[in-house]
Design an enzyme around this catalytic site. Structure first.
Site: not given
Length: 269
Positions: A2-3, A52, A259
């Site tokens: 989740p951002e 986060k 990423r």
């Protein structure tokens, strides 16, 4: 993973629904039982998001009174009827009617004020927080030879920014993700920061990431809505090989530091 907007939404819901009175705190799974017992019967003084990281501060005299949560890749914090207890619940916070159920987090720890301060000191600037200081962040970004695409994913710099916001903000501003920080201009940095503030704040309200401008929505372009587990309308994220909504060139993809990175080679050339 989740951002940051997701974590801020969770903190907001905890503050809205679980700060009025004493709470039942437990660990049905058992892995957080000893810590939960110290908090059982207390109320939440404040829930707070920093990037986060989620901190849930309980009103108790015990030195360790802050639950520190990082959801990681598979963690979820869901608000459900108290009667529903399906799955492996690491932490359960309930007022008897409603419950916050934490499942599969990367971290769930009980920490002190000193440990909280140490974690905060290592965190970068969070675009959603009112106390964020982009002026303090700019020199760190500008003196680095690392690409801006890399720096945007560094939680010690841009707290809460993840892969989607990284790709979309750079596209929206026409900035190459490979541009070194030393070549980034102050006005470009300011534009990145302002765009993140706006997009992430909107994400807190809507619960999804939408980055396309009005002229590029499905309705405006007479195209099908995006179908993706992450939801939201985006320009380049997970659109490798598909035509750019602005110039028509195929969206590019490569792996940057483990990423997936997406960008338009024409609009961000």
């Amino acid at each position: 993973m989740p951002e940051g907007h997701v974590i801020h939404r969770l903190a907001r819901e905890l503050n809205a629904g679980f700060t009025a009175g004493p709470l039942e705190v437990s660990s049905p799974q058992g892995r957080f039982s000893a810590e939960a017992a110290l908090l059982d019967g207390a109320r939440i003084a404040r829930a707070e998001a920093v990037g986060k990281h989620l901190f849930v501060d309980f009103d108790t005299p015990h030195p360790e009174h802050i639950v520190y949560i990082h959801l990681g890749l598979i963690g979820q914090l869901k608000f459900e009827p108290a009667a529903e207890q399906a799955g492996q619940i690491r932490l359960r916070i309930s007022d008897g009617v409603h419950a916050a159920h934490l499942r599969g987090p990367q971290w769930c720890r009980l920490i002190t004020d000193e440990e909280y301060a140490a974690i905060r000191a290592k965190s970068g600037e969070d675009p959603i927080r009112e106390d964020a200081d982009p002026d303090a962040l700019w020199p760190r970004v500008h003196r680095s030879r690392r690409s801006i695409g890399s720096q945007l994913m560094d939680q010690k710099l841009f707290a809460g920014v993840g892969n989607i916001y990284r790709a979309e903000t750079l596209f929206r501003l026409g900035i190459s993700p490979f541009l070194p920080g030393t070549q980034l201009q102050r006005n470009e940095f300011d534009s990145i920061w302002a765009d993140l503030v706006g997009l992430m704040a909107e994400g807190v309200e809507s619960g999804r990431i939408d980055t396309v401008r009005p002229e590029h929505t499905p309705e405006a372009m007479a195209r099908e809505p995006r179908k993706d587990d992450h939801g939201g309308e985006v320009y380049v994220y997970r659109r490798a090989g598909l035509p750019c909504y602005v110039c028509g060139a195929p969206v590019s993809h490569r792996v940057m530091e483990g990423r997936n990175l997406f960008w338009c080679p024409v609009c961000q050339g």
